[in-house]
Scaffold this active site. Structure first.
Site, PDB file in Angstrom:
ATOM      1  N   LEU A   1      15.285 -50.656 -59.245  1.00  0.00           N
ATOM      2  CA  LEU A   1      14.635 -49.804 -58.241  1.00  0.00           C
ATOM      3  C   LEU A   1      15.018 -50.201 -56.826  1.00  0.00           C
ATOM      4  CD1 LEU A   1      10.957 -49.035 -59.337  1.00  0.00           C
ATOM      5  CD2 LEU A   1      12.839 -47.430 -58.995  1.00  0.00           C
ATOM      6  N   CYS A   2      15.078 -51.493 -56.558  1.00  0.00           N
ATOM      7  CA  CYS A   2      15.438 -51.958 -55.216  1.00  0.00           C
ATOM      8  C   CYS A   2      16.881 -51.584 -54.882  1.00  0.00           C
ATOM      9  CB  CYS A   2      15.211 -53.461 -55.089  1.00  0.00           C
ATOM     10  SG  CYS A   2      13.464 -53.916 -55.271  1.00  0.00           S
TER      11      CYS A   2
END
Length: 158
Positions: A49-50
């Site tokens: 996600l990052c």
């Protein structure tokens, strides 16, 4: 007993900070003054996600530059990990490491969160826009990664 987490709001003075950055430099609130800045707090470099969020910001970086914004990502990662993240993803903006999470705490971006049904202390994915005088013009806690860029475009008028 821990203190209640900080919750910043529009119009608040941005908390001061001075952090080491990928590539061996430093970034501070005082250095950012004079132009708007976008701070985004994320849990960990090189995680799915990052990485998606970082690459979305990379792919739209010119839009922020055109509006005068300096983009700064802040995570609790050690600088060596941030260096790898910048290199691997070709990130054009500043990444800063807040291993003590003092800056994240000052912004309310560190605290209790739910991970897979367990309550843990960690980074709360958050984004802040700061004007040239150091005043918060946008505050969003618990940012949804897929809609991050569209939200910023709408709220910052980009």
């Amino acid at each position: 007993m821990t203190a209640a987490p900080v919750k910043l709001a529009l119009g608040d003075q941005a908390p001061d900070f001075d952090l080491p950055t990928a590539g061996g430099g430093r970034v501070s609130l005082s250095e950012l003054r004079g132009a708007p800045a976008l701070l985004w707090f994320y849990p960990a470099a090189n995680t799915s996600l990052c990485t998606k969020q970082a690459c979305d910001l990379r792919d739209n970086h010119q839009m922020f530059l055109d509006a005068g914004y300096r983009v700064v990502g802040i995570s609790p990662d050690p600088i060596a990990e941030l260096d790898r993240f910048v290199e691997k993803q070709e990130l054009p903006y500043t990444l800063a490491g807040d291993e003590s999470h003092q800056v994240m705490e000052a912004y309310g971006a560190w605290g209790e969160k739910n991970m897979y049904g367990k309550k843990v202390q960690g980074t709360i994915r958050s984004t802040f826009a700061i004007d040239a005088e150091g005043i918060l013009t946008f505050v969003k806690y618990r940012v949804g990664t897929p809609k991050h860029i569209a939200l910023l475009q709408e709220k910052l008028g980009l």
